[in-house]
Design a protein around this motif. Structure first.
Motif, PDB file in Angstrom:
ATOM      1  N   GLU A   1     -32.926  33.111   5.785  1.00  0.00           N
ATOM      2  CA  GLU A   1     -31.783  34.008   5.948  1.00  0.00           C
ATOM      3  C   GLU A   1     -30.516  33.166   6.040  1.00  0.00           C
ATOM      4  N   THR A   2     -29.484  33.594   5.310  1.00  0.00           N
ATOM      5  CA  THR A   2     -28.197  32.904   5.320  1.00  0.00           C
ATOM      6  C   THR A   2     -27.184  33.776   6.049  1.00  0.00           C
ATOM      7  N   VAL A   3     -26.498  33.180   7.018  1.00  0.00           N
ATOM      8  CA  VAL A   3     -25.514  33.897   7.829  1.00  0.00           C
ATOM      9  C   VAL A   3     -24.303  33.003   8.067  1.00  0.00           C
ATOM     10  N   THR A   4     -23.221  33.609   8.511  1.00  0.00           N
ATOM     11  CA  THR A   4     -22.025  32.875   8.908  1.00  0.00           C
ATOM     12  C   THR A   4     -21.909  32.940  10.422  1.00  0.00           C
ATOM     13  N   MET A   5     -21.721  31.794  11.043  1.00  0.00           N
ATOM     14  CA  MET A   5     -21.590  31.722  12.492  1.00  0.00           C
ATOM     15  C   MET A   5     -20.284  32.380  12.941  1.00  0.00           C
ATOM     16  N   PRO A   6     -20.252  32.856  14.192  1.00  0.00           N
ATOM     17  CA  PRO A   6     -19.011  33.435  14.721  1.00  0.00           C
ATOM     18  C   PRO A   6     -17.865  32.418  14.670  1.00  0.00           C
ATOM     19  N   ASP A   7     -16.644  32.921  14.615  1.00  0.00           N
ATOM     20  CA  ASP A   7     -15.466  32.052  14.570  1.00  0.00           C
ATOM     21  C   ASP A   7     -15.142  31.430  15.933  1.00  0.00           C
ATOM     22  N   GLU A   8     -15.602  32.061  17.006  1.00  0.00           N
ATOM     23  CA  GLU A   8     -15.296  31.525  18.334  1.00  0.00           C
ATOM     24  C   GLU A   8     -16.387  30.554  18.780  1.00  0.00           C
ATOM     25  N   GLU A   9     -15.987  29.606  19.618  1.00  0.00           N
ATOM     26  CA  GLU A   9     -16.931  28.656  20.185  1.00  0.00           C
ATOM     27  C   GLU A   9     -17.701  29.370  21.282  1.00  0.00           C
ATOM     28  N   LYS A  10     -19.035  29.292  21.200  1.00  0.00           N
ATOM     29  CA  LYS A  10     -19.864  29.977  22.187  1.00  0.00           C
ATOM     30  C   LYS A  10     -21.288  29.479  22.085  1.00  0.00           C
ATOM     31  N   ILE A  11     -22.089  29.827  23.089  1.00  0.00           N
ATOM     32  CA  ILE A  11     -23.513  29.527  23.079  1.00  0.00           C
ATOM     33  C   ILE A  11     -24.252  30.821  22.773  1.00  0.00           C
ATOM     34  N   LEU A  12     -24.996  30.820  21.678  1.00  0.00           N
ATOM     35  CA  LEU A  12     -25.769  31.981  21.261  1.00  0.00           C
ATOM     36  C   LEU A  12     -27.187  31.859  21.806  1.00  0.00           C
ATOM     37  N   TYR A  13     -27.822  32.999  22.037  1.00  0.00           N
ATOM     38  CA  TYR A  13     -29.155  33.056  22.625  1.00  0.00           C
ATOM     39  C   TYR A  13     -30.199  33.196  21.530  1.00  0.00           C
ATOM     40  N   LEU A  14     -31.081  32.214  21.417  1.00  0.00           N
ATOM     41  CA  LEU A  14     -32.181  32.216  20.454  1.00  0.00           C
ATOM     42  C   LEU A  14     -33.447  32.617  21.195  1.00  0.00           C
ATOM     43  N   VAL A  15     -34.200  33.582  20.640  1.00  0.00           N
ATOM     44  CA  VAL A  15     -35.368  34.086  21.358  1.00  0.00           C
ATOM     45  C   VAL A  15     -36.445  34.564  20.389  1.00  0.00           C
TER      46      VAL A  15
END
Length: 120
Positions: free
Chosen positions: A82-96
């Motif tokens: 899957e190809t996606v674009t990361m959010p523009d803001e700096e943040k920690i995303l939750y992988l689960v």
């Protein structure tokens, strides 16, 4: 950070897409920490060499569970992309992994260099 695993990365020349390969073996993500840049386009290649069903799901945060950025379901032996674009803001995303969150099959996608807030 001790215990951190970083993704091996590859940039495809034609579209400037970062390629991240992830395995879901032994109820852990490998890598469990992925570092990306804000607004970066990423191709996740996720494989499941185990006999269990897994998901590779990325939410905006542990508490914000609507509209995941990525939600890949993997049966035993599957490999999905899957190809996606990361959010523009700096943040920690939750992988689960949704069926195995309770046994600690979680990780982080760190976008940029976000300020780390202490959880109480």
């Amino acid at each position: 950070m001790s215990g951190s695993v970083y993704a091996e990365e590859d940039m495809t020349a034609e579209e400037n897409i970062k390629v991240i390969e992830v395995d879901t073996l032994n109820f852990v993500f490998d890598p469990e920490i992925i570092r990306l840049n804000p607004g970066e386009k990423v191709k996740f290649i996720v494989s499941n060499p185990s006999s269990a069903f897994h998901t590779f799901t990325i939410y905006h945060s542990k508490s914000e569970r609507k509209n995941p950025i990525v939600n890949i379901s993997l049966s035993s032996g599957d490999e999905k992309t899957e190809t996606v674009t990361m959010p523009d803001e700096e943040k920690i995303l939750y992988l689960v992994c949704l069926p195995h969150e309770g046994i600690g099959m979680v990780g982080q996608v760190i976008v940029g260099n976000p300020e780390v807030e202490e959880e109480s």
